[in-house]
Design a protein around this motif. Structure first.
Motif, PDB file in Angstrom:
ATOM      1  N   GLY A 139     -17.191 -32.614 -16.597  1.00 44.69           N
ATOM      2  CA  GLY A 139     -16.106 -32.463 -17.555  1.00 44.69           C
ATOM      3  C   GLY A 139     -15.707 -33.697 -18.321  1.00 44.69           C
ATOM      4  O   GLY A 139     -14.715 -33.668 -19.057  1.00 44.69           O
ATOM      5  N   TYR A 140     -16.446 -34.789 -18.209  1.00 43.67           N
ATOM      6  CA  TYR A 140     -16.112 -35.998 -18.962  1.00 43.67           C
ATOM      7  C   TYR A 140     -17.378 -36.768 -19.304  1.00 43.67           C
ATOM      8  O   TYR A 140     -18.450 -36.531 -18.741  1.00 43.67           O
ATOM      9  CB  TYR A 140     -15.112 -36.873 -18.205  1.00 43.67           C
ATOM     10  CG  TYR A 140     -15.406 -37.075 -16.732  1.00 43.67           C
ATOM     11  CD1 TYR A 140     -16.069 -38.207 -16.272  1.00 43.67           C
ATOM     12  CD2 TYR A 140     -15.000 -36.118 -15.784  1.00 43.67           C
ATOM     13  CE1 TYR A 140     -16.326 -38.392 -14.926  1.00 43.67           C
ATOM     14  CE2 TYR A 140     -15.270 -36.304 -14.431  1.00 43.67           C
ATOM     15  CZ  TYR A 140     -15.928 -37.440 -14.011  1.00 43.67           C
ATOM     16  OH  TYR A 140     -16.193 -37.631 -12.680  1.00 43.67           O
ATOM     17  N   ASP A 141     -17.256 -37.685 -20.273  1.00 47.57           N
ATOM     18  CA  ASP A 141     -18.412 -38.364 -20.835  1.00 47.57           C
ATOM     19  C   ASP A 141     -18.842 -39.567 -20.002  1.00 47.57           C
ATOM     20  O   ASP A 141     -18.008 -40.266 -19.406  1.00 47.57           O
ATOM     21  CB  ASP A 141     -18.099 -38.844 -22.259  1.00 47.57           C
ATOM     22  CG  ASP A 141     -17.899 -37.688 -23.230  1.00 47.57           C
ATOM     23  OD1 ASP A 141     -18.682 -36.729 -23.169  1.00 47.57           O
ATOM     24  OD2 ASP A 141     -16.957 -37.757 -24.049  1.00 47.57           O
ATOM     25  N   VAL A 142     -20.134 -39.822 -19.998  1.00 49.34           N
ATOM     26  CA  VAL A 142     -20.697 -41.014 -19.353  1.00 49.34           C
ATOM     27  C   VAL A 142     -20.619 -42.168 -20.348  1.00 49.34           C
ATOM     28  O   VAL A 142     -21.219 -42.094 -21.422  1.00 49.34           O
ATOM     29  CB  VAL A 142     -22.163 -40.779 -18.943  1.00 49.34           C
ATOM     30  CG1 VAL A 142     -22.765 -42.051 -18.346  1.00 49.34           C
ATOM     31  CG2 VAL A 142     -22.272 -39.618 -17.967  1.00 49.34           C
ATOM     32  N   PRO A 143     -19.909 -43.254 -20.015  1.00 53.71           N
ATOM     33  CA  PRO A 143     -19.706 -44.324 -20.993  1.00 53.71           C
ATOM     34  C   PRO A 143     -20.872 -45.293 -21.133  1.00 53.71           C
ATOM     35  O   PRO A 143     -21.011 -45.947 -22.169  1.00 53.71           O
ATOM     36  CB  PRO A 143     -18.471 -45.055 -20.464  1.00 53.71           C
ATOM     37  CG  PRO A 143     -18.522 -44.843 -18.985  1.00 53.71           C
ATOM     38  CD  PRO A 143     -19.111 -43.475 -18.790  1.00 53.71           C
ATOM     39  N   LYS A 144     -21.726 -45.434 -20.107  1.00 56.99           N
ATOM     40  CA  LYS A 144     -22.828 -46.400 -20.191  1.00 56.99           C
ATOM     41  C   LYS A 144     -23.913 -46.015 -19.199  1.00 56.99           C
ATOM     42  O   LYS A 144     -23.669 -45.293 -18.219  1.00 56.99           O
ATOM     43  CB  LYS A 144     -22.333 -47.824 -19.931  1.00 56.99           C
ATOM     44  CG  LYS A 144     -21.583 -48.008 -18.617  1.00 56.99           C
ATOM     45  CD  LYS A 144     -21.024 -49.441 -18.517  1.00 56.99           C
ATOM     46  CE  LYS A 144     -20.262 -49.644 -17.206  1.00 56.99           C
ATOM     47  NZ  LYS A 144     -19.740 -51.024 -17.105  1.00 56.99           N
ATOM     48  N   ALA A 145     -25.113 -46.533 -19.431  1.00 58.50           N
ATOM     49  CA  ALA A 145     -26.284 -46.096 -18.666  1.00 58.50           C
ATOM     50  C   ALA A 145     -26.205 -46.452 -17.188  1.00 58.50           C
ATOM     51  O   ALA A 145     -26.723 -45.715 -16.347  1.00 58.50           O
ATOM     52  CB  ALA A 145     -27.546 -46.691 -19.277  1.00 58.50           C
ATOM     53  N   SER A 146     -25.563 -47.570 -16.852  1.00 56.39           N
ATOM     54  CA  SER A 146     -25.467 -47.949 -15.438  1.00 56.39           C
ATOM     55  C   SER A 146     -24.589 -46.985 -14.656  1.00 56.39           C
ATOM     56  O   SER A 146     -24.680 -46.912 -13.428  1.00 56.39           O
ATOM     57  CB  SER A 146     -24.939 -49.378 -15.290  1.00 56.39           C
ATOM     58  OG  SER A 146     -23.644 -49.498 -15.872  1.00 56.39           O
ATOM     59  N   LEU A 147     -23.743 -46.243 -15.337  1.00 54.88           N
ATOM     60  CA  LEU A 147     -22.948 -45.193 -14.712  1.00 54.88           C
ATOM     61  C   LEU A 147     -23.609 -43.832 -14.868  1.00 54.88           C
ATOM     62  O   LEU A 147     -23.071 -42.830 -14.397  1.00 54.88           O
ATOM     63  CB  LEU A 147     -21.534 -45.161 -15.306  1.00 54.88           C
ATOM     64  CG  LEU A 147     -20.668 -46.405 -15.068  1.00 54.88           C
ATOM     65  CD1 LEU A 147     -19.322 -46.259 -15.763  1.00 54.88           C
ATOM     66  CD2 LEU A 147     -20.482 -46.663 -13.585  1.00 54.88           C
ATOM     67  N   GLY A 148     -24.745 -43.818 -15.531  1.00 54.83           N
ATOM     68  CA  GLY A 148     -25.459 -42.576 -15.763  1.00 54.83           C
ATOM     69  C   GLY A 148     -26.853 -42.616 -15.199  1.00 54.83           C
ATOM     70  O   GLY A 148     -27.056 -42.850 -14.005  1.00 54.83           O
ATOM     71  N   CYS A 149     -27.852 -42.468 -16.059  1.00 54.72           N
ATOM     72  CA  CYS A 149     -29.219 -42.264 -15.592  1.00 54.72           C
ATOM     73  C   CYS A 149     -29.876 -43.512 -15.028  1.00 54.72           C
ATOM     74  O   CYS A 149     -30.985 -43.426 -14.482  1.00 54.72           O
ATOM     75  CB  CYS A 149     -30.072 -41.688 -16.707  1.00 54.72           C
ATOM     76  SG  CYS A 149     -30.291 -42.791 -18.112  1.00 54.72           S
ATOM     77  N   LEU A 150     -29.236 -44.669 -15.110  1.00 52.10           N
ATOM     78  CA  LEU A 150     -29.787 -45.891 -14.510  1.00 52.10           C
ATOM     79  C   LEU A 150     -29.122 -46.261 -13.191  1.00 52.10           C
ATOM     80  O   LEU A 150     -29.428 -47.314 -12.622  1.00 52.10           O
ATOM     81  CB  LEU A 150     -29.661 -47.073 -15.484  1.00 52.10           C
ATOM     82  CG  LEU A 150     -30.594 -47.072 -16.688  1.00 52.10           C
ATOM     83  CD1 LEU A 150     -30.347 -48.308 -17.549  1.00 52.10           C
ATOM     84  CD2 LEU A 150     -32.052 -47.006 -16.273  1.00 52.10           C
ATOM     85  N   GLN A 151     -28.244 -45.425 -12.679  1.00 53.15           N
ATOM     86  CA  GLN A 151     -27.500 -45.820 -11.476  1.00 53.15           C
ATOM     87  C   GLN A 151     -28.332 -45.798 -10.213  1.00 53.15           C
ATOM     88  O   GLN A 151     -28.059 -46.529  -9.267  1.00 53.15           O
ATOM     89  CB  GLN A 151     -26.261 -44.947 -11.294  1.00 53.15           C
ATOM     90  CG  GLN A 151     -26.536 -43.499 -10.991  1.00 53.15           C
ATOM     91  CD  GLN A 151     -25.257 -42.702 -10.788  1.00 53.15           C
ATOM     92  OE1 GLN A 151     -24.790 -42.523  -9.670  1.00 53.15           O
ATOM     93  NE2 GLN A 151     -24.675 -42.220 -11.884  1.00 53.15           N
ATOM     94  N   ASP A 152     -29.347 -44.948 -10.135  1.00 52.43           N
ATOM     95  CA  ASP A 152     -30.157 -44.805  -8.917  1.00 52.43           C
ATOM     96  C   ASP A 152     -31.516 -45.461  -9.089  1.00 52.43           C
ATOM     97  O   ASP A 152     -32.135 -45.375 -10.148  1.00 52.43           O
ATOM     98  CB  ASP A 152     -30.369 -43.324  -8.591  1.00 52.43           C
ATOM     99  CG  ASP A 152     -29.088 -42.624  -8.174  1.00 52.43           C
ATOM    100  OD1 ASP A 152     -28.434 -43.125  -7.244  1.00 52.43           O
ATOM    101  OD2 ASP A 152     -28.761 -41.591  -8.769  1.00 52.43           O
ATOM    102  N   VAL A 153     -32.028 -46.038  -8.020  1.00 52.33           N
ATOM    103  CA  VAL A 153     -33.328 -46.705  -8.037  1.00 52.33           C
ATOM    104  C   VAL A 153     -34.492 -45.723  -7.908  1.00 52.33           C
ATOM    105  O   VAL A 153     -35.633 -46.044  -8.250  1.00 52.33           O
ATOM    106  CB  VAL A 153     -33.399 -47.746  -6.889  1.00 52.33           C
ATOM    107  CG1 VAL A 153     -33.451 -47.053  -5.529  1.00 52.33           C
ATOM    108  CG2 VAL A 153     -34.583 -48.687  -7.053  1.00 52.33           C
TER     109      VAL A 153
END
Length: 491
Positions: free
Chosen positions: A383-397
């Motif tokens: 229900g809310y926007d992802v502000p940056k990649a480290s909080l999105g698709c780059l957070q997991d190794v």
């Protein structure tokens, strides 16, 4: 010398070399100089070439055929089952593909860490495209005409299929979403606040590790970008990370990784450097890390003890009672990071990743579109926007190192943990009195006796079913989550 003797001696050397490869990976994430990434990639490729050659050695096929004429014990039969499976799978994968995967994923891991620090998915996308392409090739080779994603997932949870997990998620999602809506309509409890220095966090996290039974004479605790556990037997290492504003990030990451590490440390010592000497699957592994972290570590009883211990180290932590601390540890709030998610929302993070990585492997989702696909799906689910990649698709190794098919085992581990916790409390009715005193031994000993000591002796669902007295289902986990958060939020 019998065929079994020759085969097991050969396998022991292979297992030892695999442990060395694992140690190289541990070093890369903890202590390796940044400039060594390319060389480490070549080193990993070289050792993978050796391992692949050993795992596909024609003598294994001959030994297995001869061993079939013998009458193995239960333990020997289990070893043969694992060796046969490994031999058949490895033989389907070309040697140059196995080596290239090791090289590329080693390099990709460093590039992921740099991209994450810079919030720059575009710089990471080219190497991720290469990783995905190589894993697609590997999955197709392993599938031998079957489902590519199922073939990859079989590396982590033998016997499980995407279809089975889809059904499990379909059962879980409605109850989780409904409960989350009710909880988020309530005021969120206060979190902790204060001064949490890196040194004090690391000292406290070592105390927590010991409290949960981690043997530091056979392990160590270091820091990494993404916490993990590595090794088995007499050398099992964990990592954690610190955040000056959020000590729970460090403490519960540590408890989680200690669950993994204790599983490995507590396997029957007689299985060391054999196929039985490691956790039988990632789902069972996650059941240990999640039950340590959640049903034990986030319980009202244990957090009562932890509250007093934290005050003694950090002084004023911004909450004035054990009940307020319990609510802070378990508070549900809008956030982005899977590893920091509360028990209620955690599995929703996994369901999203499961769908995205299946689309990547099938080719339906190009890597260049991953960031947008992630952000769109996250907005739909949370229900809310992802502000940056480290909080999105780059957070997991995970994707950088090629672990496609792995994420679903986190939720499967949660399901297993729900069943284990139910059985544990039935067998240890006074558990809370022990946890309130900081004594986790009755719980960890029960897990050692019923799950951990077996290593790879039994199949994944078999060992959980034996411990619980029934086949695992999602019901106990969902009931536990609903009861816990309905009480916390007075629903």
């Amino acid at each position: 010398m019998t065929a079994l003797t020759d085969l097991f001696a050969f396998q022991k050397e292979t297992e030892a070399l695999a442990q060395i490869a694992g140690r190289l990976g541990w070093d890369q994430e903890t202590m390796m100089p940044r400039g060594a990434a390319a060389q480490r990639g070549e080193e990993m490729a070289a050792i993978e070439s050796i391992l692949h050659a050993r795992r596909t050695d024609p003598r294994i096929g001959a030994w297995l055929a001869e061993a079939g004429e013998e009458s193995p014990s239960q333990v020997d039969a289990a070893q043969l089952r694992h060796i046969t499976r490994s031999y058949e799978r490895a033989s389907r994968v070309p040697a140059d593909l196995a080596s290239e995967l090791a090289r590329v994923t080693s390099v990709a891991q460093g590039q992921w860490a740099e991209a994450r620090a810079k919030d720059d998915f575009a710089s990471f996308a080219p190497v991720l495209e290469r990783v995905v392409a190589l894993r697609q090739q590997e999955g197709q080779a392993l599938a031998d005409g079957g489902d590519t994603y199922d073939a990859l997932m079989d590396d982590y949870e033998p016997g499980a299929t995407a279809g089975q997990l889809e059904s499990m998620f379909a059962e879980m999602r409605p109850r989780l979403v409904e409960l989350r809506g009710k909880v988020l309509d309530k005021p969120a409890p206060a979190g902790v606040s204060g001064t949490f220095s890196d040194a004090d966090q690391m000292a406290f996290t070592a105390k927590l590790a010991l409290t949960f039974g981690y043997d530091l004479s056979r392990g160590r605790i270091d820091k990494a970008v993404h916490p993990f556990s590595s090794g088995s037997g007499s050398d099992v290492r964990i990592t954690t990370r610190t955040n000056p504003d959020d000590p729970f990030n460090c403490f519960y990451s540590t408890i989680h990784e200690v669950g993994h590490a204790c599983y490995e440390q507590n396997i029957d010592a007689g299985y060391a450097l054999t196929p039985l000497g490691a956790g039988v699957s990632m789902g069972v592994h996650e059941s240990q890390s999640r039950i340590y972290e959640n049903q034990i570590g986030r319980s009202r009883a244990f957090t009562g003890w932890m509250y007093d211990e934290m005050k003694a180290v950090f002084g004023d932590i911004g909450v004035d009672s054990a009940d307020a601390f319990y609510a802070a540890v378990n508070r549900v709030q809008k956030d982005f990071i899977r590893t920091e998610a509360d028990e209620l929302q955690y599995n929703l993070h996994i369901m999203m990743r499961f769908d995205l990585e299946r689309a990547l492997i099938s080719g339906d989702l190009p890597v260049t579109d991953l960031e947008q696909a992630w952000n769109t799906r996250f907005k739909q689910d949370f229900g809310y926007d992802v502000p940056k990649a480290s909080l999105g698709c780059l957070q997991d190794v995970h994707w950088s190192v090629g672990l496609f098919g792995y994420f679903a085992t986190y939720s499967l581990g949660n399901v297993y943990a729900g069943c284990l916790a139910q059985a544990l409390r039935a067998d240890v009715p006074d558990l809370d009195s022990h946890l309130a005193a900081g004594n986790t031994a009755p719980a960890t000993q029960w897990l050692r006796d019923n799950v951990q000591r077996h290593g790879g002796l039994y199949a994944p669902r078999e060992v959980i079913g034996m411990a619980c007295g029934a086949a695992p289902t999602a019901g106990p986990l969902l009931d536990y989550i609903e009861e816990k958060f309905s009480d916390l939020y007075q629903l």
